[in-house]
Scaffold this motif. Structure first.
Motif, PDB file in Angstrom:
ATOM      1  N   LYS A 103       9.297   0.699  -1.241  1.00  0.00           N
ATOM      2  CA  LYS A 103       9.842  -0.629  -1.539  1.00  0.00           C
ATOM      3  C   LYS A 103      10.498  -1.245  -0.311  1.00  0.00           C
ATOM      4  O   LYS A 103      10.301  -2.432  -0.002  1.00  0.00           O
ATOM      5  CB  LYS A 103      10.853  -0.511  -2.677  1.00  0.00           C
ATOM      6  CG  LYS A 103      11.481  -1.835  -3.082  1.00  0.00           C
ATOM      7  CD  LYS A 103      12.481  -1.645  -4.213  1.00  0.00           C
ATOM      8  CE  LYS A 103      13.134  -2.972  -4.590  1.00  0.00           C
ATOM      9  NZ  LYS A 103      14.122  -2.815  -5.680  1.00  0.00           N
ATOM     10  N   GLN A 104      11.283  -0.461   0.421  1.00  0.00           N
ATOM     11  CA  GLN A 104      11.990  -0.975   1.590  1.00  0.00           C
ATOM     12  C   GLN A 104      11.050  -1.258   2.759  1.00  0.00           C
ATOM     13  O   GLN A 104      11.342  -2.104   3.605  1.00  0.00           O
ATOM     14  CB  GLN A 104      13.066   0.016   2.041  1.00  0.00           C
ATOM     15  CG  GLN A 104      14.216   0.192   1.063  1.00  0.00           C
ATOM     16  CD  GLN A 104      15.028  -1.073   0.896  1.00  0.00           C
ATOM     17  OE1 GLN A 104      14.783  -1.873   0.003  1.00  0.00           O
ATOM     18  NE2 GLN A 104      15.989  -1.283   1.770  1.00  0.00           N
ATOM     19  N   ALA A 105       9.922  -0.557   2.813  1.00  0.00           N
ATOM     20  CA  ALA A 105       8.996  -0.698   3.954  1.00  0.00           C
ATOM     21  C   ALA A 105       7.984  -1.825   3.766  1.00  0.00           C
ATOM     22  O   ALA A 105       7.230  -2.129   4.695  1.00  0.00           O
ATOM     23  CB  ALA A 105       8.266   0.628   4.183  1.00  0.00           C
ATOM     24  N   LYS A 106       7.932  -2.443   2.588  1.00  0.00           N
ATOM     25  CA  LYS A 106       6.924  -3.468   2.310  1.00  0.00           C
ATOM     26  C   LYS A 106       6.973  -4.632   3.301  1.00  0.00           C
ATOM     27  O   LYS A 106       5.957  -5.050   3.836  1.00  0.00           O
ATOM     28  CB  LYS A 106       7.100  -3.991   0.881  1.00  0.00           C
ATOM     29  CG  LYS A 106       6.385  -3.174  -0.170  1.00  0.00           C
ATOM     30  CD  LYS A 106       6.458  -3.869  -1.527  1.00  0.00           C
ATOM     31  CE  LYS A 106       5.638  -3.100  -2.541  1.00  0.00           C
ATOM     32  NZ  LYS A 106       6.181  -1.797  -2.852  1.00  0.00           N
ATOM     33  N   GLU A 107       8.175  -5.168   3.541  1.00  0.00           N
ATOM     34  CA  GLU A 107       8.287  -6.325   4.416  1.00  0.00           C
ATOM     35  C   GLU A 107       8.099  -5.943   5.876  1.00  0.00           C
ATOM     36  O   GLU A 107       7.629  -6.748   6.669  1.00  0.00           O
ATOM     37  CB  GLU A 107       9.635  -7.016   4.201  1.00  0.00           C
ATOM     38  CG  GLU A 107       9.786  -7.612   2.818  1.00  0.00           C
ATOM     39  CD  GLU A 107      10.435  -8.996   2.847  1.00  0.00           C
ATOM     40  OE1 GLU A 107      10.430  -9.635   3.907  1.00  0.00           O
ATOM     41  OE2 GLU A 107      10.930  -9.406   1.801  1.00  0.00           O
ATOM     42  N   MET A 108       8.464  -4.727   6.250  1.00  0.00           N
ATOM     43  CA  MET A 108       8.237  -4.286   7.628  1.00  0.00           C
ATOM     44  C   MET A 108       6.752  -4.168   7.928  1.00  0.00           C
ATOM     45  O   MET A 108       6.331  -4.280   9.068  1.00  0.00           O
ATOM     46  CB  MET A 108       8.915  -2.927   7.864  1.00  0.00           C
ATOM     47  CG  MET A 108      10.431  -2.990   7.883  1.00  0.00           C
ATOM     48  SD  MET A 108      11.171  -1.489   8.545  1.00  0.00           S
ATOM     49  CE  MET A 108      10.584  -0.266   7.393  1.00  0.00           C
ATOM     50  N   ASP A 110       4.103  -6.156   6.942  1.00  0.00           N
ATOM     51  CA  ASP A 110       3.442  -7.400   7.355  1.00  0.00           C
ATOM     52  C   ASP A 110       4.340  -8.630   7.224  1.00  0.00           C
ATOM     53  O   ASP A 110       3.850  -9.756   7.155  1.00  0.00           O
ATOM     54  CB  ASP A 110       2.161  -7.615   6.539  1.00  0.00           C
ATOM     55  CG  ASP A 110       2.428  -7.621   5.043  1.00  0.00           C
ATOM     56  OD1 ASP A 110       3.607  -7.523   4.652  1.00  0.00           O
ATOM     57  OD2 ASP A 110       1.456  -7.726   4.259  1.00  0.00           O
ATOM     58  N   GLN A 111       5.684  -8.413   7.200  1.00  0.00           N
ATOM     59  CA  GLN A 111       6.642  -9.515   7.057  1.00  0.00           C
ATOM     60  C   GLN A 111       6.308 -10.404   5.861  1.00  0.00           C
ATOM     61  O   GLN A 111       6.428 -11.629   5.905  1.00  0.00           O
ATOM     62  CB  GLN A 111       6.704 -10.379   8.329  1.00  0.00           C
ATOM     63  CG  GLN A 111       7.373  -9.710   9.505  1.00  0.00           C
ATOM     64  CD  GLN A 111       6.489  -8.658  10.150  1.00  0.00           C
ATOM     65  OE1 GLN A 111       5.332  -8.946  10.465  1.00  0.00           O
ATOM     66  NE2 GLN A 111       7.021  -7.485  10.365  1.00  0.00           N
ATOM     67  N   ASN A 112       5.871  -9.771   4.780  1.00  0.00           N
ATOM     68  CA  ASN A 112       5.465 -10.503   3.589  1.00  0.00           C
ATOM     69  C   ASN A 112       5.900  -9.701   2.365  1.00  0.00           C
ATOM     70  O   ASN A 112       5.602  -8.504   2.275  1.00  0.00           O
ATOM     71  CB  ASN A 112       3.950 -10.709   3.592  1.00  0.00           C
ATOM     72  CG  ASN A 112       3.505 -11.713   2.544  1.00  0.00           C
ATOM     73  OD1 ASN A 112       4.043 -11.758   1.451  1.00  0.00           O
ATOM     74  ND2 ASN A 112       2.507 -12.529   2.884  1.00  0.00           N
ATOM     75  N   PRO A 113       6.596 -10.339   1.418  1.00  0.00           N
ATOM     76  CA  PRO A 113       7.068  -9.591   0.241  1.00  0.00           C
ATOM     77  C   PRO A 113       5.984  -9.323  -0.799  1.00  0.00           C
ATOM     78  O   PRO A 113       6.265  -8.757  -1.851  1.00  0.00           O
ATOM     79  CB  PRO A 113       8.156 -10.503  -0.336  1.00  0.00           C
ATOM     80  CG  PRO A 113       7.739 -11.881   0.067  1.00  0.00           C
ATOM     81  CD  PRO A 113       7.082 -11.732   1.405  1.00  0.00           C
TER      82      PRO A 113
END
Length: 417
Positions: A103-108, A110-113
């Motif tokens: 969950k925490q690594a999702k935005e890292m 591709d900078q997209n939620p």
């Protein structure tokens, strides 16, 4: 395994298969040592034959000239257990990526939620290449029996509390005086519930009739309590129930008694299983620790011999410490609460019992709360007691020695009076 060891485990010959597991359809994606995707994504049905995904893994290894594979997935509910069983039977290594890590690594990533199964699958594979995985706990037959049995024990306990609360509600409405005289689980109250007696009915009975009814199947009934209840019923303020409400109390009480018997039987079986473990016999010699206390720990943590240090068990329970500090301020420490809630609950109960029954831990608690330069609150002190207990328990597991209160006091840096 430490993080460096996990990273070193991944070599140039290793293929990493990341799987996002769903209730039915699952998505698998593949990457290499550096996290580069090396094979097309694969969809497969978890509820059917899993040989299809096995063939794709073999094809990806052949295509990329790999001779080693690691299968990684999120522990989604209970769905991952079937997939884990299949790959282990095939002789392949499986690892887990914690849900919170994904969950925490999702935005890292591709900078997209955005969340999707293919995105989660490649993310799981790349996190594995960085050593962010954990190995699932493997239990042999004995420890698996304890795990399954304790979950049944816990479910029965919860149902008992639910039924008990319903009986309390019934009493509060229709017979508020009864709990001034008898407890719900007392033998003497059975005659009242079996006969569906209410205050107005008891009021109309003679003292002899009511006494005869109460002692009929309970020759040791306390006649003073019977007389007291009879007098209270004469001025009762309970509301008048309908016919089905009268039947409800008998049904609830019968179910309550059934559950108590079931709980007792399961508890006996669990104690028999736990007594087969050598370090359990050493642990229960500590005043305040019972067999069910150890069953609660083993059911969640598995065999304690698999752990190198007490910190690992504390971290699994969510009792490891966290703080938020910077160059400007020093943050307070709190428990992380990121772990197994049942294990944390069991350890909390053990900590409270130790303070109440064990002289060594009671003195330790008094020191933490009154004698330190910066005294701890009682709740924080219980957390410190739990940490001390886990260090002692792991020492017993490793050394196979018995607990000695005198030795614990002698080796403590605290001045016990």
């Amino acid at each position: 395994m430490r993080v460096n060891e996990k990273i070193e485990r991944i070599t140039a010959d290793t293929l990493i298969c990341g799987i996002d597991i769903g209730k039915k359809m699952c998505c698998a994606r593949f990457c290499d040592l550096r996290g580069l995707e090396v094979y097309h994504k694969v969809w497969f049905d978890r509820t059917k034959n899993l040989d299809a995904i096995g063939c794709h893994i073999t094809a990806a290894m052949y295509k990329e000239n790999k001779n080693d594979v690691i299968i990684a997935f999120e522990p989604t509910g209970h769905y991952w257990l079937n997939v884990d069983k299949y790959f282990k039977e095939c002789g392949q290594e499986t690892v887990l990526i914690p849900t919170y890590t994904v969950k925490q690594a999702k935005e890292m990533h591709d900078q997209n939620p955005t969340k999707s199964d293919p995105k989660d699958a490649i993310l799981i594979a790349r996190l594995t290449s960085e050593g962010k995985y954990v190995s699932p706990i493997e239990r042999n037959e004995l420890y698996q029996d304890i795990y399954s049995g304790y979950h049944i024990y816990d479910d029965i306990s919860k149902e008992i509390n639910r039924i008990r609360n319903k009986i309390h509600v019934w009493n509060d409405k229709y017979f508020p005086e009864i709990e001034h005289v008898y407890k719900i689980d007392s033998v003497a109250i059975k005659a009242i519930y079996d006969n569906q007696l209410l205050p107005n009915e008891i009021k109309n009975m003679t003292d002899e009739e009511f006494t005869e009814l109460m002692v009929k199947n309970n020759s040791r009934a306390n006649k003073k309590s019977i007389t007291k209840l009879k007098k209270l019923c004469e001025k009762s303020n309970g509301i008048n129930p309908d016919n089905f409400t009268k039947k409800e109390i008998k049904r609830l009480y019968e179910r309550f008694q059934e559950l108590l018997k079931e709980l007792e039987e399961v508890e006996k079986e669990l104690i028999e299983l736990a007594s087969q473990i050598d370090y359990v016999e050493k642990a229960v010699e500590i005043t305040g620790i019972g067999y069910m206390s150890m069953v609660g720990i083993i059911a969640e943590a598995g065999d304690l011999k698999n752990y190198e240090h007490a910190k690992q068990v504390l971290k699994m329970s969510g009792l490891s410490l966290k703080e938020s500090s910077s160059g400007q301020k020093k943050g307070k420490k709190h428990i992380s609460k990121r772990g197994r809630a049942k294990l944390r609950r069991n350890l909390k109960q053990i900590g409270i019992c130790l303070v109440g029954k064990n002289n060594f831990f009671l003195q330790l608690h008094n020191y933490y709360t009154t004698q330190r330069d910066h005294p701890l609150s009682k709740l924080v002190s219980i957390n410190a007691i739990i940490r001390k207990f886990m260090y002692i328990l792991m020492a017993l597991v490793k050394s196979r020695e018995s607990f000695s209160e005198e030795k614990a006091i002698r080796e403590s840096c605290i001045n016990f009076n």
